[in-house]
Design a protein around this motif. Structure first.
Motif, PDB file in Angstrom:
ATOM      1  N   TRP A   6       0.759  -1.051   0.227  1.00 52.21           N
ATOM      2  CA  TRP A   6      -0.247   0.053  -0.328  1.00 52.21           C
ATOM      3  C   TRP A   6       0.816   0.871   0.257  1.00 52.21           C
ATOM      4  O   TRP A   6       2.403   0.930   0.703  1.00 52.21           O
ATOM      5  CB  TRP A   6      -1.507   0.297   0.567  1.00 52.21           C
ATOM      6  N   GLU A  56      -4.192   5.418  -0.424  1.00 60.75           N
ATOM      7  CA  GLU A  56      -4.048   5.949  -1.227  1.00 60.75           C
ATOM      8  C   GLU A  56      -4.412   4.910  -2.561  1.00 60.75           C
ATOM      9  O   GLU A  56      -4.794   5.053  -3.646  1.00 60.75           O
ATOM     10  CB  GLU A  56      -2.583   7.053  -1.771  1.00 60.75           C
ATOM     11  N   ARG A  57      -3.385   3.621  -2.451  1.00 61.73           N
ATOM     12  CA  ARG A  57      -3.823   2.430  -3.029  1.00 61.73           C
ATOM     13  C   ARG A  57      -2.858   1.236  -2.094  1.00 61.73           C
ATOM     14  O   ARG A  57      -2.488   1.597  -1.489  1.00 61.73           O
ATOM     15  CB  ARG A  57      -2.582   2.739  -4.189  1.00 61.73           C
ATOM     16  N   SER A  92      -6.712   1.832  -7.111  1.00 66.26           N
ATOM     17  CA  SER A  92      -6.520   3.154  -6.440  1.00 66.26           C
ATOM     18  C   SER A  92      -7.860   4.068  -5.854  1.00 66.26           C
ATOM     19  O   SER A  92      -8.435   4.220  -6.354  1.00 66.26           O
ATOM     20  CB  SER A  92      -5.903   3.603  -7.784  1.00 66.26           C
ATOM     21  N   GLY A  95      -9.496   0.015 -10.554  1.00 65.35           N
ATOM     22  CA  GLY A  95      -8.275  -1.209  -9.617  1.00 65.35           C
ATOM     23  C   GLY A  95      -9.023  -2.097 -11.031  1.00 65.35           C
ATOM     24  O   GLY A  95      -9.446  -2.326 -11.835  1.00 65.35           O
TER      25      GLY A  95
END
Length: 531
Positions: free
Chosen positions: A200, A282-283, A297, A464
């Motif tokens: 992450w 954020e992702r 994301s 995603g």
């Protein structure tokens, strides 16, 4: 796919998780993670067996807490077990599982009723955590599926440590909370299995990648800081909750998701996500032991004023709740708290390189800040410093760097704009040098244009991909939705015979596996509500 009549009731969550079941209770109390069946009380579990189902034998599993009272098990009026005695548990709260064989001849096409009764005449109680009834040929598969489901949807908290590249000593890091709930059915347990690998990135620019131990008791991995620095990270499990509860539940993001199959977006269920190490996510990418993988994301769209994104400039210094200074001259009253006031007082540190940490009551976005010189000795004015932000007070991100600054007069205020305007709760003014004295002083520090970083005024979404085990990857996207309702009134303890029965509030997301089952189960619910 598991046989249609597989039954599961999980009383360890609120509301209870039910699959192909409607549960009524008599002389019972609903606790936080189990149901208490008092002496003479019972649970009645209604479930459906399809007309075409032909089962020679079924397996009933009871999961209890501690040593419990003797149990009667009755299926459709036929006694399966009479005063079944459970062995002594090692501790009062030990989690125990007991398995009983149920003859297939006791099962009927259509609606069936299973009674679990407390047969203790001396006042003992039965603390039931869950029950499951499955055809014997599928019992082990569904047991593994439910274990994966519970592991994936639980909330795990890890204490972490970090070690910079080449450093011999581990340093304490921020705690990590992990919760992934993809809401899959028992037919697809891989969707709910806990991750074995997780990577992450937070909005603070820090990237982490870890692999979990087989029993999820810890992990090891690597981390890259926002400045490109490398290091190791490791974690140890300190707490595990079956489901998000209390303040943790409020931090979980919930999405309705879709998958792209040959250009057609199809519903793919709900996703509950919590991955928190102090910075907004954020992702994230994760994969499971079976080979499935998911990557997404997150997109944040501010719908309210964010302070630093325009609008009226505001002074938010009054939101500071705590100051921490490396030094201050307390004998003369020239302390760090004076930095927040408007009078011509000052803070004096007996150092040429002091620091002050400002802790806000909640994360805020700062677009600019100002320093005001003090009353005397220009040599004590700061000349070189950095302003840093942190989510947890341990890991810092540089927001502004100043060198060779000079104040032209006493009580002069100079304001500095920030290029980075993330939301932080901790801000640190780290003075590395002054104008030549061994003491450093300032009259005031002010912060401007901050907005609280609460999730309420934001809408989250993600894009995603998702790949099921052995399948091709597909597009994956989600839109933010409110958290599902979890409140359920506790059941009462009622001694008034059959008239005291109450319906146990439950999550029926896995209850109906066919329209026929849905119709039969809803019919019973309707009759209950009418009477």
């Amino acid at each position: 796919m598991a046989p249609a009549f597989a039954v599961f009731a999980d009383f360890g969550s609120r509301p209870a998780g039910l699959s192909n079941a409607v549960v009524r209770h008599h002389r019972c109390a609903v606790a936080s993670s189990y149901v208490v069946v008092t002496a003479g009380g019972h649970l009645a579990v209604d479930f459906v067996v399809p007309d075409h189902e032909d089962t020679a034998e079924a397996v009933l599993r009871l999961e209890t807490l501690g040593t419990t009272a003797p149990v009667d098990v009755v299926l459709n009026g036929e006694t399966v077990a009479k005063e079944f005695r459970l062995p002594e548990a090692d501790t009062p709260d030990a989690l125990c599982e007991y398995v009983l064989s149920v003859p297939g001849t006791a099962l009927l096409p259509g609606v069936n009723v299973l009674h679990i009764r407390n047969a203790d005449g001396g006042g003992g109680v039965l603390r039931l955590r869950s029950l499951a009834l499955d055809p014997v040929e599928a019992a082990e598969r569904t047991r593994r599926a439910r274990a994966a489901r519970g592991g994936g949807a639980s909330v795990r908290t890890y204490a972490t440590e970090r070690r910079p590249l080449g450093a011999p000593v581990w340093q304490p890091g921020p705690p990590l909370l992990v919760h992934l709930d993809q809401g899959e059915s028992l037919a697809d347990p891989a969707g709910q299995e806990p991750p074995t690998r997780l990577a992450w990135r937070g909005t603070d620019g820090i990237e982490s990648s870890v692999a979990f131990r087989t029993d999820l008791s810890g992990f090891h991995g690597h981390v890259r800081g926002a400045d490109g620095s490398l290091g190791e990270v490791r974690g140890t499990l300190t707490e595990q909750q079956p489901r998000p509860d209390g303040p943790v539940a409020a931090r979980v993001r919930h999405f309705v998701t879709e998958e792209d199959h040959n250009g057609v977006w199809r519903p793919a269920g709900r996703l509950g996500l919590l991955l928190d190490d102090g910075a907004p996510l954020e992702r994230v990418t994760w994969s499971g032991r079976s080979g499935g993988a998911t990557s997404l994301s997150l997109v944040t769209e501010a719908t309210g004023s964010a302070g630093a994104t325009g609008g009226e400039r505001r002074d938010i210094t009054d939101r500071v709740r705590e100051l921490q200074a490396s030094d201050e001259f307390t004998a003369a009253g020239e302390v760090a708290a004076n930095l927040l006031g408007t009078a011509r007082t000052k803070w004096l540190a007996q150092e040429s390189d002091p620091e002050v940490i400002f802790v806000f009551g909640a994360p805020v976005r700062v677009s600019s800040y100002s320093l005001t010189s003090a009353n005397d000795f220009t040599e004590r004015d700061p000349s070189d410093w950095t302003l840093e932000g942190s989510h947890d007070g341990r890991t810092w991100m540089t927001l502004d760097i100043r060198q060779d600054e000079h104040f032209r007069r006493r009580f002069e205020t100079k304001e500095y704009c920030l290029a980075t305007t993330g939301a932080f709760q901790h801000y640190r003014l780290n003075i590395s040098d002054n104008c030549g004295d061994h003491l450093t002083q300032l009259s005031a520090v002010r912060f401007f244009d901050g907005g609280e970083a609460a999730p309420a005024p934001e809408t989250f979404a993600f894009i995603g991909y998702r790949q099921a085990p052995g399948a091709e990857p597909v597009g994956y996207r989600g839109t933010n939705v409110p958290a599902p309702a979890t409140g359920a009134a506790p059941g009462r303890t009622d001694g008034q015979g059959g008239e005291g029965e109450e319906l146990l509030a439950g999550d029926f997301s896995e209850t109906a596996q066919s329209l026929q089952e849905a119709a039969q189960l809803l019919e019973r619910l309707t009759r209950y509500l009418r009477h």
